[in-house]
Every structure is written in C-alpha cells, then in structure tokens.
Design an enzyme around this catalytic site. Structure first.
Site, PDB file in Angstrom:
ATOM      1  N   ASP A 190      13.995 -16.863 -29.431  1.00 43.87           N
ATOM      2  CA  ASP A 190      12.996 -16.296 -30.343  1.00 43.87           C
ATOM      3  C   ASP A 190      11.634 -16.148 -29.675  1.00 43.87           C
ATOM      4  O   ASP A 190      10.601 -16.108 -30.345  1.00 43.87           O
ATOM      5  CB  ASP A 190      12.881 -17.155 -31.605  1.00 43.87           C
ATOM      6  CG  ASP A 190      12.519 -18.599 -31.291  1.00 43.87           C
ATOM      7  OD1 ASP A 190      12.516 -18.962 -30.098  1.00 43.87           O
ATOM      8  OD2 ASP A 190      12.253 -19.361 -32.236  1.00 43.87           O
ATOM      9  N   HIS A 222      10.312  -1.806  -3.200  1.00 48.18           N
ATOM     10  CA  HIS A 222       9.989  -2.447  -4.469  1.00 48.18           C
ATOM     11  C   HIS A 222      10.347  -3.933  -4.422  1.00 48.18           C
ATOM     12  O   HIS A 222      10.936  -4.481  -5.354  1.00 48.18           O
ATOM     13  CB  HIS A 222      10.716  -1.752  -5.623  1.00 48.18           C
ATOM     14  CG  HIS A 222      10.233  -0.355  -5.874  1.00 48.18           C
ATOM     15  ND1 HIS A 222      10.990   0.613  -6.502  1.00 48.18           N
ATOM     16  CD2 HIS A 222       9.058   0.248  -5.558  1.00 48.18           C
ATOM     17  CE1 HIS A 222      10.304   1.741  -6.565  1.00 48.18           C
ATOM     18  NE2 HIS A 222       9.131   1.539  -6.008  1.00 48.18           N
ATOM     19  N   ASP A 267       1.069  -4.681  -2.736  1.00 54.97           N
ATOM     20  CA  ASP A 267       0.938  -3.529  -3.631  1.00 54.97           C
ATOM     21  C   ASP A 267       0.724  -4.103  -5.023  1.00 54.97           C
ATOM     22  O   ASP A 267       1.651  -4.630  -5.638  1.00 54.97           O
ATOM     23  CB  ASP A 267       2.206  -2.680  -3.569  1.00 54.97           C
ATOM     24  CG  ASP A 267       2.080  -1.364  -4.333  1.00 54.97           C
ATOM     25  OD1 ASP A 267       1.240  -1.282  -5.243  1.00 54.97           O
ATOM     26  OD2 ASP A 267       2.849  -0.432  -4.030  1.00 54.97           O
ATOM     27  N   ASP A 309      -3.900   0.860  -8.845  1.00 57.07           N
ATOM     28  CA  ASP A 309      -2.700   0.809  -7.997  1.00 57.07           C
ATOM     29  C   ASP A 309      -3.135   0.874  -6.535  1.00 57.07           C
ATOM     30  O   ASP A 309      -3.430   1.959  -6.024  1.00 57.07           O
ATOM     31  CB  ASP A 309      -1.770   1.973  -8.354  1.00 57.07           C
ATOM     32  CG  ASP A 309      -0.437   1.922  -7.621  1.00 57.07           C
ATOM     33  OD1 ASP A 309      -0.187   0.944  -6.901  1.00 57.07           O
ATOM     34  OD2 ASP A 309       0.342   2.879  -7.765  1.00 57.07           O
ATOM     35  N   HIS A 311       9.590   7.969   0.878  1.00 57.52           N
ATOM     36  CA  HIS A 311       9.049   8.217  -0.468  1.00 57.52           C
ATOM     37  C   HIS A 311       7.984   9.305  -0.408  1.00 57.52           C
ATOM     38  O   HIS A 311       7.663   9.833   0.664  1.00 57.52           O
ATOM     39  CB  HIS A 311       8.485   6.928  -1.080  1.00 57.52           C
ATOM     40  CG  HIS A 311       7.374   6.294  -0.280  1.00 57.52           C
ATOM     41  ND1 HIS A 311       6.099   6.784  -0.241  1.00 57.52           N
ATOM     42  CD2 HIS A 311       7.361   5.183   0.507  1.00 57.52           C
ATOM     43  CE1 HIS A 311       5.329   6.013   0.518  1.00 57.52           C
ATOM     44  NE2 HIS A 311       6.081   5.041   1.005  1.00 57.52           N
ATOM     45  N   HIS A 336       1.385   9.796  -6.661  1.00 55.91           N
ATOM     46  CA  HIS A 336       1.812  10.115  -8.033  1.00 55.91           C
ATOM     47  C   HIS A 336       0.597  10.098  -8.941  1.00 55.91           C
ATOM     48  O   HIS A 336      -0.456   9.534  -8.621  1.00 55.91           O
ATOM     49  CB  HIS A 336       2.867   9.106  -8.514  1.00 55.91           C
ATOM     50  CG  HIS A 336       2.455   7.666  -8.337  1.00 55.91           C
ATOM     51  ND1 HIS A 336       1.593   7.020  -9.214  1.00 55.91           N
ATOM     52  CD2 HIS A 336       2.775   6.749  -7.389  1.00 55.91           C
ATOM     53  CE1 HIS A 336       1.412   5.769  -8.811  1.00 55.91           C
ATOM     54  NE2 HIS A 336       2.109   5.579  -7.708  1.00 55.91           N
ATOM     55  N   HIS A 339       2.900   5.146 -13.021  1.00 57.79           N
ATOM     56  CA  HIS A 339       3.481   6.440 -12.666  1.00 57.79           C
ATOM     57  C   HIS A 339       3.282   7.322 -13.896  1.00 57.79           C
ATOM     58  O   HIS A 339       4.128   7.385 -14.776  1.00 57.79           O
ATOM     59  CB  HIS A 339       4.961   6.298 -12.303  1.00 57.79           C
ATOM     60  CG  HIS A 339       5.182   5.659 -10.968  1.00 57.79           C
ATOM     61  ND1 HIS A 339       5.543   6.366  -9.852  1.00 57.79           N
ATOM     62  CD2 HIS A 339       5.060   4.375 -10.561  1.00 57.79           C
ATOM     63  CE1 HIS A 339       5.646   5.550  -8.820  1.00 57.79           C
ATOM     64  NE2 HIS A 339       5.359   4.329  -9.222  1.00 57.79           N
ATOM     65  N   GLU A 397      -0.579   7.287  -0.843  1.00 63.93           N
ATOM     66  CA  GLU A 397       0.059   6.076  -0.316  1.00 63.93           C
ATOM     67  C   GLU A 397       1.115   6.363   0.762  1.00 63.93           C
ATOM     68  O   GLU A 397       2.291   6.072   0.582  1.00 63.93           O
ATOM     69  CB  GLU A 397       0.690   5.280  -1.447  1.00 63.93           C
ATOM     70  CG  GLU A 397       1.570   6.093  -2.393  1.00 63.93           C
ATOM     71  CD  GLU A 397       2.160   5.230  -3.502  1.00 63.93           C
ATOM     72  OE1 GLU A 397       2.803   4.209  -3.192  1.00 63.93           O
ATOM     73  OE2 GLU A 397       1.975   5.599  -4.679  1.00 63.93           O
ATOM     74  N   TYR A 429       8.038   2.296   7.515  1.00 70.82           N
ATOM     75  CA  TYR A 429       8.856   1.099   7.306  1.00 70.82           C
ATOM     76  C   TYR A 429       9.952   1.094   8.367  1.00 70.82           C
ATOM     77  O   TYR A 429      10.878   1.916   8.322  1.00 70.82           O
ATOM     78  CB  TYR A 429       9.465   1.111   5.907  1.00 70.82           C
ATOM     79  CG  TYR A 429       8.442   1.486   4.851  1.00 70.82           C
ATOM     80  CD1 TYR A 429       7.616   0.541   4.274  1.00 70.82           C
ATOM     81  CD2 TYR A 429       8.285   2.827   4.470  1.00 70.82           C
ATOM     82  CE1 TYR A 429       6.661   0.898   3.330  1.00 70.82           C
ATOM     83  CE2 TYR A 429       7.340   3.192   3.532  1.00 70.82           C
ATOM     84  CZ  TYR A 429       6.525   2.223   2.964  1.00 70.82           C
ATOM     85  OH  TYR A 429       5.582   2.591   2.047  1.00 70.82           O
ATOM     86  N   ARG A 469       1.956   0.137   4.460  1.00 71.62           N
ATOM     87  CA  ARG A 469       1.581   1.143   3.460  1.00 71.62           C
ATOM     88  C   ARG A 469       0.102   0.938   3.139  1.00 71.62           C
ATOM     89  O   ARG A 469      -0.367  -0.202   3.042  1.00 71.62           O
ATOM     90  CB  ARG A 469       2.428   1.019   2.188  1.00 71.62           C
ATOM     91  CG  ARG A 469       2.105   2.084   1.146  1.00 71.62           C
ATOM     92  CD  ARG A 469       3.177   2.224   0.065  1.00 71.62           C
ATOM     93  NE  ARG A 469       3.341   1.067  -0.803  1.00 71.62           N
ATOM     94  CZ  ARG A 469       4.378   0.233  -0.742  1.00 71.62           C
ATOM     95  NH1 ARG A 469       5.343   0.419   0.150  1.00 71.62           N
ATOM     96  NH2 ARG A 469       4.457  -0.796  -1.562  1.00 71.62           N
ATOM     97  N   GLU A 474      -2.689   2.408   0.295  1.00 72.03           N
ATOM     98  CA  GLU A 474      -2.743   3.195  -0.945  1.00 72.03           C
ATOM     99  C   GLU A 474      -4.100   3.079  -1.613  1.00 72.03           C
ATOM    100  O   GLU A 474      -4.632   1.985  -1.789  1.00 72.03           O
ATOM    101  CB  GLU A 474      -1.658   2.705  -1.909  1.00 72.03           C
ATOM    102  CG  GLU A 474      -1.652   3.411  -3.253  1.00 72.03           C
ATOM    103  CD  GLU A 474      -0.581   2.868  -4.174  1.00 72.03           C
ATOM    104  OE1 GLU A 474      -0.247   3.554  -5.154  1.00 72.03           O
ATOM    105  OE2 GLU A 474      -0.081   1.748  -3.935  1.00 72.03           O
TER     106      GLU A 474
END
Length: 451
Positions: free
Chosen positions: A44, A248, A265, A276, A355, A359, A366, A398, A402, A419, A421
C-alpha cells in the site's frame, strides 16, 4: 537556498494555453485530457506522485484522478475540470485536496465538478457535438473510463446515444505548442539548468578514488534539493570506467577506480521542467593522454554542433558535422582505418557513436514535438531530424564516444566512454547555453577538481 518563489507559473499562462488550443479545435467538439494516477510501489505504498505533463501543461493542477474537458460550441470555448471532492478523513491520511468549490477561482477554469459525476456531465456536454478529441495512449485509466461510457451509452440507448462524426487526436496540436517555450517556461528552464549545473560542479569536487558511484549520486540529489528541486528529472547515470559505455547505466553501485573516467548524466526537475547535463571527468582529477585524446574529439564536436544549432538550421546538419569530426578524430588515433568519407557512408562509426545528437527538452526530459519538416509525416522519432530550428525551441546537445573494452582498437583506448551534454535555447541571436556554468574544458575541469 529556498527558490520556491520562482516555481509558480501564473494562472494566466494556463488560461492562455487552453485558449490557444481551443482556437485550433473543430467547432462543436469536446476534448478530453486525463491526469496521472498514483502508482503503487509495493503493497500500500506509492511512488511520489508526478502529474501527467499534458494535463499539467493545460491546468497547472497537481492532483490525481482528474479530467479536463474543453468544449467548443458555436465558436465559444469552455474549460471544465473534474476532480476529487474534499474529504476530511482522506485528507488527514493523504494530504489536502483543492476541492470542487475552490477549483474555478484557484485554477481559472469555467466550471468544476466532482470526478464521480464525470459520466453524466460528459454525456450532457457532448450533446450536439460532432467531434471528439481524444488520445487513447495518454492515460490507460482514462481510456478505459471513456470507452466504457461510450459503449454503455450506445448499448442502452441507441437512438439518443452520443455519436461523433470524427474522433481526432489532440496531441499533435499540443505537442506543437509545447515545442515553443514561453518567457515563463524559459525562466524555469534556466533555473533547472542552473541547479543541475551546481550539482555537477559539486560532484566533480566530491569525486575521488574508492568512493562508490551511488555516493556521488547522493551528492547530486542533495544539491538538487538544496536549491529547490525536489526530484531528479530522470534516473541519474553515474558511470565509472567501462560503465560509461552503457548508455543508460543505472546500477550506480561500483567503486570508482583511480585512473578511470566518471560519466555523470543527471538533471533536476524544477517546477516540472527538466534539466539534462552530462559531464565526463577523471576520477583522480587528471586526464591521461588517451582519455584526453578521446575527450577532445567529443568536445570539438559538441562545440561545433552548438555553433550550428541556430534558427534556420537543423539538428541533422549539426549531426552530419559531428560525425565528420568524430570519424576524422578516430582515424587520426588509429581507432578507425580507411577513407573518412567511405567510413561515414558505411556508418563504421556507429559502433562508437550509436545515438542521436540531441532531443527536445521541456516538461519531459525527452520532450514532445516533431523532428521532421514534413507535416504529412511528422515522425516524432525520425532518425533524419530535418526540422528547421526556430526561436523558442529548447534542446540538448550531447555527442559521445563509447569504446568498449572488447573493441578491436589500440589498447590505451579500450573502456573509455565520453559524453558531453548541454541544454540550449534557440534565440533570434543564435542560441543560449542554459547549462554553461559547468566546466567542460579539460584545464577547467582539472583546476576545479584539484581545488
């Protein structure tokens, strides 16, 4: 520092949005938009409630089990909210409710009714309407409710049942509205970017070998809270070493090793709007030669992309330039071999850059909006992002590289993931970087980390 005073969007903004949407709807139509519901975490216990972005965009109302109706008849629009009634016992357990009586004045809607009365009012308000605006994938509980009402009404009274000549989707209209940020939205997004930036700076200062990834994550979340952002905009990625090559990565439970890079990130959600940011930096405060070489390729690509992402250009144009810079760099380091153009044509770089360049950003990390110029085929996930950029759009930039530990590359580059960004606002003068407070030049990062 309490910045809650900055987090209040004026009611006039929500009224203006509803009026703008109504002006685009067919006459003699009714539009249905549902709130989120509370989500059970276990037994609950519930997850923290987060309002549906579409519903919030048009109401500014942060309670579950609510419905917004927009009715347009003979050119006149009306906004009607259905919500939970006041209930002293339930409010003692679960928190205060706005209540039906307070809703019209507080939210500047025309009428408000108890959510339990939705069916009878919907049927009455639908009389003499010919078009229903409805998105069946917005909220599953709302889809079930509306479809049951229509099915039951049709079966029980076929002659007088509500019959819509058209069932239309309102999301393309609202998506296009959300794509262009107002002055109020920009102010909130600037603050989301600034708080996110402060958290990244703090993370750099607190990182050292033998700490755990989740310790650094906790430092970030603490900074979000300190500056008025209760929640992260998405699950933070705190990826040391080879973990940075998992796009991710969310486990965030490994020891940070001396000599590795750390990719973070993370962005806060401030007043429902997302920041972001990604930064990659050395855990011990000093880039190795190989790390520096990969990092400089990504940094050069990102800076060039930001130069190109201005009104009149496209994301695709910037990404094409980014790909060329990366392939030239990878050939220079011996990671790729061959003619640069042939490697681009064959997409040989995809094993290291898999990628997109960025975005849309807004209420969702996103965010919504078409990436295509083709109005007849507005593929929101189009790989060819050829929509012309316009003033008021906000997007991320971004690029990354890799290099898996298993890649067939020179040994010194294996396991390096980078990366970088930032968030940018398209302006009439070019663009504005909303997240520029976080250093990204190698010398600036090393200086910050070494105190």
């Amino acid at each position: 520092m309490d910045l809650a005073y900055m987090a209040k969007m004026p009611n006039e903004e929500f009224v203006s949005r509803r009026e703008k949407l109504l002006s685009q709807l067919e006459d003699n139509s009714i539009t249905v938009i549902f709130s989120s519901q509370e989500q059970i975490r276990n037994k609950d216990c519930h997850y923290p409630f987060r309002q549906d972005s579409y519903f919030w965009y048009l109401t500014g109302f942060n309670e579950p089990d609510s419905i917004l109706l927009l009715v347009k008849k003979q050119g006149q629009g009306q906004s009607i909210l259905f919500l939970r009634a006041k209930d002293p016992l339930m409010e003692t357990w679960n928190g205060r409710r706005l209540g039906v009586e307070n809703a019209p004045k507080t939210l500047s809607v025309d009428l408000a009714y108890d959510i339990t009365e939705f069916e009878q009012h919907f049927l009455k308000l639908s009389e003499n309407t010919t078009a229903l605006y409805f998105h069946n994938k917005q909220q599953s509980w709302g889809t079930d409710l509306l479809q049951n009402i229509l099915a039951k009404n049709t079966e029980s009274n076929a002659k007088s049942a509500v019959q819509f000549a058209q069932v239309l989707d309102w999301t393309p209209l609202v998506d296009e509205m959300r794509l262009f940020k107002s002055t109020n939205e920009i102010a909130l997004m600037q603050q989301a970017g600034q708080i996110s930036a402060l958290a990244h700076i703090h993370a750099m200062q607190q990182t050292r070998p033998n700490r755990l990834e989740y310790e650094i994550e906790s430092e970030i979340l603490h900074q979000f809270n300190r500056f008025g952002a209760r929640y992260a905009a998405y699950n933070s990625i705190v990826a040391g070493g080879e973990n940075a090559c998992i796009l991710h990565y969310n486990e965030n439970d490994q020891v940070l090793k001396d000599g590795d890079l750390l990719l973070i990130d993370a962005g806060c959600e401030f007043a429902m709007y997302a920041g972001d940011i990604t930064r990659t930096f050395p855990i011990n405060g000093k880039f190795s030669q190989a790390q520096r070489e990969i990092y400089e390729i990504v940094l050069q690509a990102q800076k060039r992309a930001i130069e190109l992402l201005v009104a009149g250009n496209t994301i695709q144009q910037a990404n094409d330039e980014v790909v060329r810079i990366k392939v030239e760099g990878l050939v220079r380091l011996g990671i790729l071999t061959g003619d640069v153009q042939e490697l681009i044509d064959k997409q040989s770089y995809r094993q290291f850059y898999m990628h997109g360049l960025g975005h849309w950003l807004g209420l969702d990390v996103h965010d919504v909006g078409s990436y295509s110029n083709d109005a007849q085929n507005p593929d929101r996930n189009s790989k060819k992002r050829d929509r012309t950029l316009e003033v008021g759009m906000v997007l991320t930039v971004e690029p990354g590289l890799y290099i898996s530990a298993d890649a067939d590359v020179p040994e010194q580059y294996k396991g390096i993931g980078v990366r970088i960004e930032d968030n940018i606002l398209i302006t009439e003068y070019g663009n504005k970087i909303l997240t520029s407070a976080v250093p990204k030049e190698i010398e600036d990062i090393e200086s910050l980390m070494q105190g």
